[in-house]
Design a protein around this motif. Structure first.
Motif, mmCIF file in Angstrom:
data_model
loop_
_atom_site.group_PDB
_atom_site.id
_atom_site.type_symbol
_atom_site.label_atom_id
_atom_site.label_comp_id
_atom_site.label_asym_id
_atom_site.label_seq_id
_atom_site.Cartn_x
_atom_site.Cartn_y
_atom_site.Cartn_z
ATOM 1 N N GLY A 337 -12.839 0.953 0.564
ATOM 2 C CA GLY A 337 -11.962 1.232 -0.781
ATOM 3 C C GLY A 337 -10.695 0.966 -0.212
ATOM 4 O O GLY A 337 -10.180 1.636 0.701
ATOM 5 N N CYS A 338 -8.837 1.425 -1.190
ATOM 6 C CA CYS A 338 -8.430 0.552 -0.749
ATOM 7 C C CYS A 338 -7.671 2.619 -0.577
ATOM 8 O O CYS A 338 -8.429 3.256 -0.955
ATOM 9 C CB CYS A 338 -7.311 0.597 -2.081
ATOM 10 S SG CYS A 338 -5.471 0.388 -2.153
ATOM 11 N N ARG A 339 -6.092 2.410 0.455
ATOM 12 C CA ARG A 339 -6.334 3.603 1.406
ATOM 13 C C ARG A 339 -5.311 3.916 0.682
ATOM 14 O O ARG A 339 -5.008 5.360 0.793
ATOM 15 C CB ARG A 339 -6.145 3.338 2.766
ATOM 16 C CG ARG A 339 -7.538 2.782 3.390
ATOM 17 C CD ARG A 339 -8.776 3.823 3.156
ATOM 18 N NE ARG A 339 -7.613 5.012 3.941
ATOM 19 C CZ ARG A 339 -7.753 5.307 5.228
ATOM 20 N NH1 ARG A 339 -8.147 5.053 6.070
ATOM 21 N NH2 ARG A 339 -7.085 6.832 4.687
ATOM 22 N N ALA A 340 -4.777 3.397 -0.242
ATOM 23 C CA ALA A 340 -3.534 4.499 -1.489
ATOM 24 C C ALA A 340 -4.655 5.722 -1.926
ATOM 25 O O ALA A 340 -5.193 5.146 -2.423
ATOM 26 C CB ALA A 340 -2.831 3.934 -2.423
ATOM 27 N N PRO A 341 -3.524 6.751 -2.536
ATOM 28 C CA PRO A 341 -4.004 7.662 -3.174
ATOM 29 C C PRO A 341 -4.549 7.417 -4.636
ATOM 30 O O PRO A 341 -3.472 7.096 -5.413
ATOM 31 C CB PRO A 341 -2.945 8.960 -3.234
ATOM 32 C CG PRO A 341 -1.571 8.508 -2.531
ATOM 33 C CD PRO A 341 -2.254 7.109 -1.921
ATOM 34 N N GLY A 342 -5.300 7.885 -5.541
ATOM 35 C CA GLY A 342 -5.780 8.218 -6.489
ATOM 36 C C GLY A 342 -6.176 6.748 -6.803
ATOM 37 O O GLY A 342 -5.796 5.822 -7.973
ATOM 38 N N CYS A 343 -6.416 5.418 -6.171
ATOM 39 C CA CYS A 343 -6.314 4.215 -6.096
ATOM 40 C C CYS A 343 -8.442 3.424 -6.158
ATOM 41 O O CYS A 343 -8.303 4.387 -4.897
ATOM 42 C CB CYS A 343 -5.991 3.081 -5.337
ATOM 43 S SG CYS A 343 -6.098 1.220 -5.281
ATOM 44 N N GLY A 344 -8.616 2.979 -6.742
ATOM 45 C CA GLY A 344 -10.345 2.962 -7.014
ATOM 46 C C GLY A 344 -10.123 1.508 -6.960
ATOM 47 O O GLY A 344 -11.766 1.307 -6.702
ATOM 48 N N ARG A 377 -5.849 -2.249 1.758
ATOM 49 C CA ARG A 377 -5.310 -2.239 0.838
ATOM 50 C C ARG A 377 -5.016 -3.031 -0.289
ATOM 51 O O ARG A 377 -5.118 -4.601 -0.393
ATOM 52 C CB ARG A 377 -3.526 -2.196 0.614
ATOM 53 C CG ARG A 377 -2.912 -0.904 2.144
ATOM 54 C CD ARG A 377 -1.789 -0.951 2.389
ATOM 55 N NE ARG A 377 -1.655 -1.232 3.711
ATOM 56 C CZ ARG A 377 -1.901 -0.611 4.327
ATOM 57 N NH1 ARG A 377 -2.191 0.862 4.144
ATOM 58 N NH2 ARG A 377 -1.468 -0.518 6.029
ATOM 59 N N CYS A 378 -5.372 -2.792 -1.821
ATOM 60 C CA CYS A 378 -5.275 -3.299 -2.756
ATOM 61 C C CYS A 378 -3.902 -4.426 -2.527
ATOM 62 O O CYS A 378 -3.242 -3.741 -2.199
ATOM 63 C CB CYS A 378 -5.710 -2.720 -3.884
ATOM 64 S SG CYS A 378 -4.523 -2.255 -4.707
ATOM 65 N N ARG A 379 -3.898 -5.453 -3.564
ATOM 66 C CA ARG A 379 -2.555 -5.987 -3.781
ATOM 67 C C ARG A 379 -1.552 -5.270 -3.824
ATOM 68 O O ARG A 379 -0.158 -5.380 -3.252
ATOM 69 C CB ARG A 379 -2.915 -7.192 -4.777
ATOM 70 C CG ARG A 379 -3.847 -8.274 -4.431
ATOM 71 C CD ARG A 379 -2.894 -8.545 -3.459
ATOM 72 N NE ARG A 379 -3.595 -9.860 -2.044
ATOM 73 C CZ ARG A 379 -3.971 -11.229 -2.521
ATOM 74 N NH1 ARG A 379 -3.279 -11.662 -3.207
ATOM 75 N NH2 ARG A 379 -4.575 -11.513 -1.665
ATOM 76 N N ARG A 380 -1.381 -3.763 -5.053
ATOM 77 C CA ARG A 380 -0.326 -3.601 -5.541
ATOM 78 C C ARG A 380 0.182 -3.151 -4.612
ATOM 79 O O ARG A 380 1.156 -2.649 -3.948
ATOM 80 C CB ARG A 380 -0.984 -2.752 -6.625
ATOM 81 C CG ARG A 380 -0.303 -1.733 -7.265
ATOM 82 C CD ARG A 380 -0.752 -0.587 -8.394
ATOM 83 N NE ARG A 380 0.494 -0.386 -8.883
ATOM 84 C CZ ARG A 380 -0.138 0.630 -10.218
ATOM 85 N NH1 ARG A 380 -0.471 -0.645 -11.174
ATOM 86 N NH2 ARG A 380 1.166 1.118 -10.901
ATOM 87 N N HIS A 381 -1.306 -2.384 -3.543
ATOM 88 C CA HIS A 381 -0.099 -0.701 -2.115
ATOM 89 C C HIS A 381 -0.391 -1.824 -1.371
ATOM 90 O O HIS A 381 0.518 -1.354 -0.562
ATOM 91 C CB HIS A 381 -1.683 -0.299 -2.460
ATOM 92 C CG HIS A 381 -1.480 1.041 -3.642
ATOM 93 N ND1 HIS A 381 -2.288 0.513 -4.030
ATOM 94 C CD2 HIS A 381 -1.117 1.541 -4.458
ATOM 95 C CE1 HIS A 381 -2.020 1.771 -4.699
ATOM 96 N NE2 HIS A 381 -1.241 1.785 -5.252
ATOM 97 N N HIS A 382 -0.875 -2.719 -0.884
ATOM 98 C CA HIS A 382 0.280 -3.818 0.621
ATOM 99 C C HIS A 382 0.900 -4.514 -0.348
ATOM 100 O O HIS A 382 2.170 -4.296 0.618
ATOM 101 C CB HIS A 382 -1.020 -5.211 -0.250
ATOM 102 C CG HIS A 382 -0.742 -5.665 1.180
ATOM 103 N ND1 HIS A 382 -2.070 -6.522 1.557
ATOM 104 C CD2 HIS A 382 -0.134 -6.390 2.191
ATOM 105 C CE1 HIS A 382 -1.320 -7.541 2.192
ATOM 106 N NE2 HIS A 382 0.030 -6.914 2.803
HETATM 107 ZN ZN LIG Z 1 -4.839 0.306 -4.190
#
Ligand SMILES: [Zn+2]
Ligand SMILES: [Zn+2]
Length: 485
Positions: A337-344, A377-382
């Protein structure tokens, strides 16, 4: 029950104190919302000046708050949106919240119910509803406010409905013990149509001997609509069930896109380690084996056990921007999944982002397209990472060995995330198998790799880890046709 005078007096004091504490919490919460909103405005202002688009500027404030407070990004997002609404539209509500006269649930009730009302209506109704809310619980606040809206502006209801329908959505999130929570907002007619269809399927497609209760049949009906079968199968188990053969071909399920990461030992029944259902979280070993029974397999080997790559010239695939399909599947399986903390965001919804930037003009000089340089990474965290690389948001995203990623916020916070998928593929702790009594085993766990005919509704890709020895053993048993090496 009757109380003595002393007991009654003590209880009255407890209730009095409770009121005071509740009000203090509300006031503190108002300040928290205000501070989150302030941080959002600060970040947005800075980023707008650096040329970040108006649509996205400031969006990483919620991630920053998530790291600072250990709250989910989603809850920070929600509170920032609430704070902006209080600042821009609901000054009377904000004041009452700050004074502790109304608490967060009542503030939400007011702002959500007024969300699609015109400025004029807000001006007309807000102070009245705030006064009402001081003496009523959130549910009653919503009900009353809805009625007032209809009384004050019956003609505007169509516009408000249209505006509310624009916020329709459907979401599936992880719940406990291998279940998922379905949640959504539909236009009323669509919602009613869905419910009626499920009710009809639940009552007409199973006979009276079906062991499921209506709630369960409605839930199964929704899955049957999604997986392509289109109808429920009666579970009475009778050959002469009046509801099975009505001239229709027996329904077959379409393969759903379900991904499970599970260790080879668990799949083989030697261990009972949990598995990862992509996008939803941990599931128990038994459920993983049930899903695996009809799945397609992708064997993922431990990156730590791989021989170090010789530092030779990069291969062609390493110099191409898009990773090869197999490498992409590996990275998604390892990261989970996305590697940013708290991102699902689940792996299928993520971009495979280069840590060291790929150089389109001169690929030999940029970051390589190799597993260690790629992360989900999801779009936002990308976007967050790209802005960080451009020095536009003050963040630093640092890759450490073993696929660990460190997220440093502009305000000095820091958190390291490890690849969620790898924890399930290569468990550090071996959970001994649950034995004998009490284990439901409707179907024997015979097929280790050969899934047999595809009949299960939850079927797709199962990531399996096996040691080279196990792989050889499996190959000699069932051949290699189903195992992608
Ligand atoms: Zn994310
Ligand atoms: Zn039946």
């Amino acid at each position: 029950m009757s109380e003595s005078a002393g007991e009654g007096f003590a209880a009255v004091r407890v209730v009095e104190r409770l009121r005071v504490v509740h009000s203090m919490i509300a006031a503190a919460q108002a300040e928290e919302v205000e501070l989150m909103t302030q941080l959002y405005r600060l970040r947005r202002e800075q980023q707008l000046q650096l040329g970040v688009g108006a649509l996205y500027a400031g969006e990483d404030a919620a991630t920053e708050i998530g790291i600072a407070l250990k709250v989910s990004q989603r809850s920070a997002d929600g509170l920032i949106a609430l704070g902006l609404g209080l600042d821009n539209r609901y000054s009377g509500t904000r004041e009452a919240f700050a004074d502790g006269r109304i608490d967060l649930p009542r503030v939400r009730a007011i702002s959500e119910t007024l969300a699609n009302a015109s400025e004029d209506l807000v001006a007309e109704l807000e102070s009245r509803i705030v006064a009402y809310a001081e003496k009523a619980e959130p549910q009653r606040v919503r009900r009353t406010l809805r009625r007032w809206l209809l009384e004050a502006d019956p003609a505007g209801q169509a516009a408000r409905r249209k505006s509310a329908e624009a916020d329709r959505y459907v979401k599936v999130t992880a719940a406990d013990d291998g279940t998922a929570l379905l949640d959504g907002v539909l236009p009323a007619a669509g919602g009613q149509a869905l419910y009626e269809r499920l009710r009809e399927m639940a009552t007409t497609q199973c006979c009276g001997n079906d062991p499921r209760i209506t709630n369960q049949r409605r839930a199964d009906a929704l899955v049957a609509l999604a997986d392509g079968r289109g109808r429920l199968t009666c579970e009475c188990g009778r050959a002469d069930c009046p509801r099975t053969d009505e001239g229709e071909p027996s329904p077959t399920a379409r393969k759903a896109l379900v991904q499970v990461g599970v260790s080879m030992e668990t799949l083989a029944g030697l261990q009972d380690n949990p598995a990862l259902l992509a996008g939803l979280g941990a599931i128990d070993a038994d459920l993983a084996r049930q899903i695996a029974r009809h799945a397609r397999f992708d064997v993922i080997t431990d990156p730590a056990a791989r021989p170090p790559a010789p530092a030779a010239r990069p291969t062609d695939s390493e110099l191409r921007y898009r990773p090869a399909a197999r490498a992409a599947r590996r990275v998604r399986a390892l990261d989970g999944g996305c590697r940013a903390p708290g991102c699902g965001v689940p792996p299928a919804g993520t971009d495979l982002d280069h840590q060291d930037r790929f150089d389109h003009a001169d690929p030999e000089n940029g970051g390589r397209t190799v597993e260690s340089n790629l992360g989900c990474r999801c779009r936002r965290h990308h976007r967050l990472k790209t802005l960080a690389d451009n020095g536009a948001n003050g963040w630093q995203v640092v890759h450490h060995p073993d696929r660990k990623v460190e997220w440093r916020t502009p305000s000095g916070g820091s958190v390291i995330t490890s690849p969620e998928g790898a924890k399930f593929l290569f468990p550090a702790l071996a959970v001994p198998p649950v034995t004998a009594a009490g284990v439901p085993d409707a179907e024997p766990i015979r097929p280790l790799i050969d899934p047999g005919p595809v009949v299960n509704a939850m079927t797709e890709l199962v990531h399996v880890y096996c040691t080279p020895g196990q792989r050889r053993a499996v190959r000699s048993h069932v051949g290699t046709s189903r195992v992608t090496m």
